[in-house]
Structures are given as structure tokens and as C-alpha cells.
Scaffold this active site. Sequence first.
Site, PDB file in Angstrom:
ATOM      1  CG  ASP A 142       8.833  -5.348  -7.153  1.00  0.00           C
ATOM      2  OD1 ASP A 142       8.146  -4.317  -7.098  1.00  0.00           O
ATOM      3  OD2 ASP A 142       9.467  -5.769  -6.175  1.00  0.00           O
ATOM      4  CG  ASP A 167      10.885 -18.086  -4.396  1.00  0.00           C
ATOM      5  OD1 ASP A 167      10.822 -17.154  -5.214  1.00  0.00           O
ATOM      6  OD2 ASP A 167      11.882 -18.306  -3.688  1.00  0.00           O
ATOM      7  CB  VAL A 196       1.883 -12.222  -4.433  1.00  0.00           C
ATOM      8  CG1 VAL A 196       0.905 -11.122  -4.075  1.00  0.00           C
ATOM      9  CG2 VAL A 196       2.698 -11.826  -5.653  1.00  0.00           C
TER      10      VAL A 196
END
Length: 190
Positions: A114, A170, A164
Site C-alpha cells: 500500500d 483480511d 480489498v
Amino acid sequence: MLGADPNVEQSQVSQDIERVIATSEQIAARVKELAKQVGEDYAGRDLLLVGVLKGAVMVMADLARAMNRHVEMDWMAVSSYGSGTKSSGVVRILKDLDRDITNREVLIVEDIVDTGLTLHWLKSNLESRGAKDVQILTMLRKPTAAKVEVDVKYVGFDIPTDFVVGYGLDFNERYRNLDFIGVLAKHVYA
Ligand code: IMP
């Protein structure tokens, strides 16, 4: 009544997914391609796969099984301190490697990049232990990853910034077991 109706549970899970990013077939095909590429690049070389728990469990299992060569697998668990859902780059090791990595050729296996802060820290940490080489493979990469200077050698899919889940990823420890990757519907966390 003996327990929850599994059909109700199942339909609830699919209602939580806004749209599918990658089907299980697309994931399987891409992981095979990555395994072939890694196999070629590391031909005749040592290879230690380091999976980052817990998200990388699925990709590690599939990648390793798609490679027709010797690989060793080790695992780390890290926790990234941040405010809310934002990563800060300050990382704490929750579970360290079992073996010494001096002179080893390491491929970090991650679920998603990320901000890239966690991987940036992890790569330098493993390099500082005397590894011969440290590279990164990630199943998913968000555009935000470009903000931090982290050299990712292998990427499964470049995806938008949406949150996502599935295939190891998770939300509050749920959805990791989905065999596809999908965008989590806003109603789940709003
Ligand atoms: P960063 O690259 O340091 O920002 O942090 C990466 C970590 O944040 C990943 O290993 C995941 O645990 C988590 N993460 C980031 N984006 C998502 C997402 O869309 N779904 C689930 N977890 C995510």
C-alpha cells in the site's frame, strides 16, 4: 437448530463484496507466471522465501508449489504502528525468522504493498542481517506504493486504492479464506 445455516453465512459473505478484482482462475494463472519468472531468475541460485504473516500465506503456498526446485520457506510477522488505517513505517517484529540469513538470497513474499513503508523497513532490516540479496514479490500493489522508494521486483496485479480482501487479505481477520480478491463493500466498515 444445531447451528448457523451455512448457506445464509455464504450469501452474507458475497454481499460484503462490491466487485471482484481477480478471480481464483486469474490468481492461479498469474501465480504460475510469477513462479516461472522467479524460477528462471533464480536458476542455479539459493532461494529463501520469507512470507509475511498472515496475509502472504495463500500466495506463499501457491507460489512455492508452482516451483519445481528446492526452496526454503521462513516466516515473519510484523505490526506496523500507525494512526487508524494509515501505516507509519514504524514496525515491530511479532515473530522473527527461525534461521540465520547471512549470505542467503532472500525473496520477501507479501500480499499487498500500500504505502510501501512496511516493506521498505523489512527489506533494510533483512539486508542489515547480512543477506546476500533481498528482493520483493507482492501479489497486489496499490498506486500509493509509488510514494515510497521501495523496489518491488515481482508484482501480481496493480490495483486501484480501494480496500480489498480475500486470498489472504483480511478486514478484522475475516475474508482471508476467499479464493478470489474483491473490493470490500462500504457498508461493512462505514
Ligand atoms: P504498507 O504498505 O506499509 O502501507 O502496509 C501494507 C499492509 O497494510 C499490508 O501488508 C496489509 O496488511 C495492509 N493493507 C493495505 N491495504 C490493504 C487492503 O486493501 N486490504 C487489506 N489489507 C491491506
